[in-house]
Design a protein around this motif. Structure first.
Motif, short mmCIF file in Angstrom:
data_model
loop_
_atom_site.label_atom_id
_atom_site.label_comp_id
_atom_site.label_asym_id
_atom_site.label_seq_id
_atom_site.Cartn_x
_atom_site.Cartn_y
_atom_site.Cartn_z
N PHE A 1 0.84 -1.19 0.00
CA PHE A 1 0.00 0.00 0.00
C PHE A 1 0.88 1.25 0.00
O PHE A 1 1.78 1.37 0.84
CB PHE A 1 -0.88 0.04 1.27
N ASP A 2 0.62 2.18 -0.91
CA ASP A 2 1.31 3.46 -0.92
C ASP A 2 0.78 4.28 0.26
O ASP A 2 -0.42 4.34 0.49
CB ASP A 2 1.03 4.18 -2.24
N LEU B 1 5.47 10.90 -2.00
CA LEU B 1 5.62 11.93 -3.02
C LEU B 1 5.94 11.33 -4.39
O LEU B 1 5.37 11.73 -5.40
CB LEU B 1 6.72 12.91 -2.61
N ASN B 2 6.83 10.37 -4.45
CA ASN B 2 7.28 9.81 -5.73
C ASN B 2 6.53 8.55 -6.14
O ASN B 2 6.84 7.95 -7.16
CB ASN B 2 8.78 9.56 -5.70
N GLY B 3 5.58 8.11 -5.35
CA GLY B 3 4.73 6.99 -5.72
C GLY B 3 5.32 5.62 -5.49
O GLY B 3 6.48 5.45 -5.14
N ARG C 1 2.15 2.68 -11.66
CA ARG C 1 1.94 3.36 -10.38
C ARG C 1 0.66 2.81 -9.76
O ARG C 1 -0.38 2.71 -10.43
CB ARG C 1 1.84 4.86 -10.58
N VAL C 2 0.74 2.44 -8.47
CA VAL C 2 -0.40 1.84 -7.78
C VAL C 2 -0.60 2.50 -6.42
O VAL C 2 0.35 3.00 -5.82
CB VAL C 2 -0.21 0.32 -7.59
N GLU C 3 -1.83 2.49 -5.95
CA GLU C 3 -2.14 2.87 -4.58
C GLU C 3 -1.99 1.64 -3.69
O GLU C 3 -1.61 1.74 -2.53
CB GLU C 3 -3.56 3.43 -4.48
N GLN C 4 -2.34 0.49 -4.25
CA GLN C 4 -2.18 -0.80 -3.57
C GLN C 4 -2.14 -1.89 -4.62
O GLN C 4 -2.63 -1.69 -5.73
CB GLN C 4 -3.31 -1.04 -2.58
N ALA C 5 -1.54 -3.01 -4.27
CA ALA C 5 -1.46 -4.13 -5.22
C ALA C 5 -1.18 -5.41 -4.46
O ALA C 5 -0.48 -5.41 -3.44
CB ALA C 5 -0.36 -3.88 -6.24
N GLU C 6 -1.69 -6.51 -4.98
CA GLU C 6 -1.33 -7.83 -4.49
C GLU C 6 -0.01 -8.20 -5.14
O GLU C 6 0.21 -7.93 -6.33
CB GLU C 6 -2.41 -8.86 -4.86
N LEU C 7 0.89 -8.79 -4.36
CA LEU C 7 2.21 -9.14 -4.87
C LEU C 7 2.28 -10.61 -5.23
O LEU C 7 1.76 -11.46 -4.52
CB LEU C 7 3.28 -8.80 -3.83
N VAL D 1 8.87 -4.29 -7.53
CA VAL D 1 8.31 -3.22 -6.71
C VAL D 1 9.33 -2.09 -6.68
O VAL D 1 10.48 -2.29 -6.28
CB VAL D 1 8.03 -3.71 -5.27
N ARG D 2 8.90 -0.88 -7.11
CA ARG D 2 9.80 0.27 -7.11
C ARG D 2 9.36 1.26 -6.05
O ARG D 2 8.23 1.71 -6.02
CB ARG D 2 9.86 0.94 -8.48
N ILE D 3 10.31 1.56 -5.15
CA ILE D 3 10.12 2.51 -4.05
C ILE D 3 11.22 3.54 -4.20
O ILE D 3 12.38 3.26 -3.91
CB ILE D 3 10.22 1.79 -2.68
N GLY D 4 10.88 4.73 -4.70
CA GLY D 4 11.92 5.71 -5.01
C GLY D 4 12.85 5.14 -6.06
O GLY D 4 12.40 4.61 -7.08
N SER D 5 14.15 5.22 -5.83
CA SER D 5 15.15 4.69 -6.77
C SER D 5 15.40 3.20 -6.59
O SER D 5 16.15 2.61 -7.35
CB SER D 5 16.48 5.42 -6.59
#
Length: 132
Positions: free
Chosen positions: A59-60, A64-66, A73-79, A85-89
């Motif tokens: 869950f996001d 700021l960078n999503g 780009r997701v607000e939430q997702a099943e993995l 999964v990209r979190i920042g860089s």
């Protein structure tokens, strides 16, 4: 009720890995994050990983960078196994198979003395955008 399955995240590229061993963990830049990602383009509380009903979800947390899963780009997702999964860089590959068999990790658990902070900082350097 489905038995808990740890989530292994492998830094891509590079191979540094960590395992999320609790069913609810926060990733972010803040020192209190369960998985600390110390780059400026990661929000203090960037996202939350939750294991529920037999699967992992991310869950996001209004970063700021999503949050991106498989470049969307997701607000939430099943993995799922091998999702990216990209979190920042940082880009992590999801490994649900290695976590289930207790595969050894090349680095210590998050927030231990040999924590993700130094291991991830050394393993990954990329252009950065500042986050909240």
């Amino acid at each position: 009720m489905t038995a808990f399955l740890p989530l292994r995240l492998i830094l891509f590229p590079g191979g540094w890995a960590t395992t999320l061993k609790k069913p609810d963990m926060v990733a972010g830049r803040h020192s209190s994050a369960d998985l600390r990602l110390p780059l400026p383009d990661v929000s203090r509380r960037h996202c939350r990983f939750v294991f529920t009903d037999g699967s992992w979800r991310v869950f996001d947390l209004k970063s700021l960078n999503g949050l991106y899963v498989n470049n969307e780009r997701v607000e939430q997702a099943e993995l799922h196994h091998q999702d990216l999964v990209r979190i920042g860089s940082y880009t992590f590959q999801v490994d649900l198979e290695g976590a289930s068999v207790g595969a050894p990790l090349p680095a210590a658990e998050p927030n231990s003395p040999e924590s993700s902070t130094s291991a991830i900082s050394e393993a990954h350097a990329a252009p950065q955008r500042k986050a909240s």
